[in-house]
Design an enzyme around this catalytic site. Structure first.
Site, PDB file in Angstrom:
ATOM      1  N   MET A  67       0.854  -1.195   0.000  1.00 49.62           N
ATOM      2  CA  MET A  67       0.000   0.000   0.000  1.00 49.62           C
ATOM      3  C   MET A  67       0.890   1.246   0.000  1.00 49.62           C
ATOM      4  O   MET A  67       1.916   1.276   0.660  1.00 49.62           O
ATOM      5  CB  MET A  67      -0.865   0.005   1.268  1.00 49.62           C
ATOM      6  CG  MET A  67      -1.711   1.261   1.427  1.00 49.62           C
ATOM      7  SD  MET A  67      -2.700   1.240   2.947  1.00 49.62           S
ATOM      8  CE  MET A  67      -1.459   1.718   4.153  1.00 49.62           C
ATOM      9  N   ASP A  80      -0.019   5.732  -1.039  1.00 48.96           N
ATOM     10  CA  ASP A  80      -0.829   6.918  -0.691  1.00 48.96           C
ATOM     11  C   ASP A  80      -2.310   6.658  -0.348  1.00 48.96           C
ATOM     12  O   ASP A  80      -2.972   5.863  -1.016  1.00 48.96           O
ATOM     13  CB  ASP A  80      -0.904   7.889  -1.877  1.00 48.96           C
ATOM     14  CG  ASP A  80       0.416   8.118  -2.559  1.00 48.96           C
ATOM     15  OD1 ASP A  80       1.438   7.620  -2.090  1.00 48.96           O
ATOM     16  OD2 ASP A  80       0.409   8.808  -3.597  1.00 48.96           O
ATOM     17  N   GLN A 129      -3.523   3.577  -2.694  1.00 47.20           N
ATOM     18  CA  GLN A 129      -2.682   2.976  -3.720  1.00 47.20           C
ATOM     19  C   GLN A 129      -2.344   1.552  -3.273  1.00 47.20           C
ATOM     20  O   GLN A 129      -1.803   1.345  -2.175  1.00 47.20           O
ATOM     21  CB  GLN A 129      -1.397   3.800  -3.896  1.00 47.20           C
ATOM     22  CG  GLN A 129      -1.637   5.138  -4.550  1.00 47.20           C
ATOM     23  CD  GLN A 129      -1.898   4.991  -6.041  1.00 47.20           C
ATOM     24  OE1 GLN A 129      -0.974   4.875  -6.826  1.00 47.20           O
ATOM     25  NE2 GLN A 129      -3.165   4.991  -6.442  1.00 47.20           N
ATOM     26  N   GLU A 167       4.138  16.259  -5.492  1.00 48.18           N
ATOM     27  CA  GLU A 167       3.136  15.203  -5.604  1.00 48.18           C
ATOM     28  C   GLU A 167       1.961  15.505  -4.658  1.00 48.18           C
ATOM     29  O   GLU A 167       2.079  16.298  -3.726  1.00 48.18           O
ATOM     30  CB  GLU A 167       3.751  13.843  -5.237  1.00 48.18           C
ATOM     31  CG  GLU A 167       4.898  13.434  -6.158  1.00 48.18           C
ATOM     32  CD  GLU A 167       5.412  12.016  -5.946  1.00 48.18           C
ATOM     33  OE1 GLU A 167       5.616  11.312  -6.942  1.00 48.18           O
ATOM     34  OE2 GLU A 167       5.627  11.620  -4.792  1.00 48.18           O
TER      35      GLU A 167
HETATM   36  C1  FRU Z   1       3.165   9.537  -4.230  1.00 46.03           C
HETATM   37  C2  FRU Z   1       3.025   8.938  -5.618  1.00 46.03           C
HETATM   38  C3  FRU Z   1       2.028   9.733  -6.430  1.00 46.03           C
HETATM   39  C4  FRU Z   1       1.536   8.719  -7.414  1.00 46.03           C
HETATM   40  C5  FRU Z   1       1.528   7.451  -6.609  1.00 46.03           C
HETATM   41  C6  FRU Z   1       1.860   6.211  -7.386  1.00 46.03           C
HETATM   42  O1  FRU Z   1       3.651   8.643  -3.290  1.00 46.03           O
HETATM   43  O2  FRU Z   1       4.275   8.882  -6.254  1.00 46.03           O
HETATM   44  O3  FRU Z   1       2.555  10.891  -7.010  1.00 46.03           O
HETATM   45  O4  FRU Z   1       0.278   9.027  -7.916  1.00 46.03           O
HETATM   46  O5  FRU Z   1       2.481   7.628  -5.579  1.00 46.03           O
HETATM   47  O6  FRU Z   1       1.663   5.064  -6.630  1.00 46.03           O
END
Ligand code: FRU
Length: 521
Positions: A55, A57, A73, A239
């Site tokens: 896992m 974000d 994520q 980000e």
């Molecule tokens: C931040 C990031 C985001 C991207 C995601 C990919 O940790 O790099 O910018 O959308 O993780 O998993």
């Protein structure tokens, strides 16, 4: 001189004695065998972590119909990063969590990177029905073929909707809704409803700056402004932006806060989250802020964003409790990484400077099992040792005017997690160099982490430490200054040594230890 006192409570069967805080298990979509595995070494007991696998974000934080959604994520095949999905969990109280089925799967347009979700109450998208406002997710498509081919335009923004409060999703057939103008890092859309201009606002990051768009239907977006090329920290790529209003203290004054995660370039290495305070008119964000400000000085609070559509005015934040410097290497086996505790964000003026506080939600207190609460005094240059079978699922809380002391959690194997407060240097050091397993990656423990305390007022302030097996969060002055850190002690810390390094009596008022109930057992 050293005095020692032991808390005479037996912690055998610690986990099994815990109150069951889970939501109704009959609604769980996952197998019972998976649900009951939160017993591995290092498994957080009161933080969110996925049942298994990788896992990163938090995504799509939104409240709807009685539940707080946490999408994240997720790579369901391995404990390292891979083709990104959106995993899903829900909570009614922001304390316990119920796992839901994977929400979004990668498709021919790409992996599903970070983004946000909104409740489209006015049915501007047309996805709603007579009695159901759709949940709309706005995410980044990351196209691997495009990246491999060396193109720049492989990240675009897509949307999907759900009519069953997040359990099943339909992607928009005409995705992407925002195509890539030729910018390599072009991602992480945060969308919210802006009542004053009666439009949706989308903020995303484009390498070293943020871009702001407007829409009336979540499908057609118009670029309005950009922010940040010349200001803030730029040690790495920007980000996971977020933009939201907050009242300054109780003054009635409203300011807007822009969160920007940055990797690398954080003050203590690797990934971290900076913020800007300013104004927003529905299309443009402006800020007079000169200095760089960080939401958390620890190394393990990244990609954090806040909830849309909460029932009260609260601004609730969750971050990913890891760092890209070593996220793939941490010594857990079945799963990798957890989220920070949900935290309320507050804006205050400190020394004439807008300061963002972050502090755990009140509801967390329902997990407390009180163990000890008494005033503790420690003479100049003296120390006290407190024993507890397991500090790794506990909370320590006290008030003090002292600024010269050390707190060292340790075990019989010699693992030591240190917090060192120093008044002359106006700083708190977090030293995890000998905290336990550290050799998995040099960047994990190659330096001591420093947090400046110059803006902390003199007099009594609260110090609060929350430890959960493989993490520690320290909140100074109710979240004015915060450090979040992963730790991997080889066995739980069973002693806490508090040393008065100053020349005056150190008084810790209402020194409190609570063990924390598990939300998984
Ligand atoms: C931040 C990031 C985001 C991207 C995601 C990919 O940790 O790099 O910018 O959308 O993780 O998993």
């Amino acid at each position: 001189m050293k005095t020692e006192f032991c808390i005479g409570l037996c912690f055998i069967c610690f986990l099994s004695a815990c109150k069951n805080k889970n939501l109704d298990k009959t609604t769980l979509p996952v197998k019972e065998s998976i649900v009951n595995t939160y017993e591995e070494q290092y498994r957080p007991q009161y933080h969110f972590s996925p049942t298994e696998k990788w896992m990163n974000d938090p995504n799509g934080l939104v409240y709807n119909d009685g539940v707080y959604h946490l999408f994240y994520q997720f790579y369901p095949e391995d404990i390292v990063w891979g083709p990104m999905h959106w995993g899903h969990a829900v909570s009614r109280d922001m304390v316990s969590w119920e796992h839901r089925p994977i929400a979004l799967f990668p498709d021919e347009k790409g992996y599903i990177f970070s983004g946000s979700a909104v409740v489209d109450k006015g049915n501007t998208s047309g996805y709603g029905t007579e009695d159901t406002a759709p949940l709309v997710a706005i995410f980044t498509y990351h196209n691997m073929e495009g990246e491999k081919a060396g193109n720049l335009d492989y990240q675009t923004q897509g949307i999907a909707y759900s009519l069953d409060n997040g359990d099943s999703w339909v992607k928009y057939a005409k995705n992407p809704v925002i195509s890539n103008p030729g910018i390599k890092d072009f991602r992480d859309p945060k969308v919210f409803w802006h009542q004053e201009s009666k439009s949706w606002v989308l903020v995303l990051v484009a390498g070293d700056h943020a871009l702001i768009y407007n829409s009336t239907n979540l499908k057609d977006w118009e670029l309005r402004s950009s922010f940040g090329k010349e200001v803030g920290a730029h040690g790495g790529v920007w980000e996971c932006p977020d933009l939201f209003p907050l009242e300054v203290g109780k003054t009635g004054e409203k300011k807007w806060v822009l969160l920007i995660s940055i990797n690398p370039g954080a003050p203590n290495g690797g990934s971290g989250t900076q913020y800007f305070v300013g104004d927003f008119d529905g299309a443009t964000f402006t800020s007079e802020q000169k200095e760089v400000k960080w939401i958390d000085w620890g190394t393990d609070n990244y990609a954090g964003v806040t909830y849309n559509n909460t029932p009260s005015d609260e601004r609730i934040f969750i971050g990913w409790m890891s760092n890209w410097d070593y996220a793939r290497d941490t010594p857990t086996k079945r799963w990798r990484s957890a989220m920070t505790l949900p935290r309320n964000l507050f804006l205050e003026k400190v020394d004439d400077s807008f300061t963002l506080f972050n502090y755990p939600l009140e509801t967390l207190n329902s997990l407390r099992n009180p163990i000890l609460s008494k005033d503790v005094s420690i003479g100049a240059k003296e120390e006290k040792v407190i024993s507890l079978a397991n500090f790794n699922q506990s909370e320590i809380l006290f008030e003090t005017a002292g600024r010269n002391f050390e707190m060292i959690f340790y075990n019989d194997l010699g693992d030591e997690q240190k917090f060192l407060f120093n008044q002359a240097k106006a700083e708190l050091l977090l030293d995890r160099k000998s905290s336990g397993q550290t050799a998995f990656k040099d960047a994990f423990a190659d330096k001591i982490h420093r947090m400046p305390l110059g803006d902390i007022p003199s007099g009594e302030i609260e110090i609060r430490i929350l430890m959960d097996w493989s993490s520690v969060e320290i909140f100074v002055n109710r979240g004015q200054k915060v450090m979040t850190s992963q730790i991997f002690p080889r066995e739980p810390y069973s002693r806490l040594r508090i040393k008065n390094t100053g020349d005056e009596l150190l008084q810790l008022q209402s020194f409190t230890i609570n063990t924390m109930q598990s939300i998984w057992h």
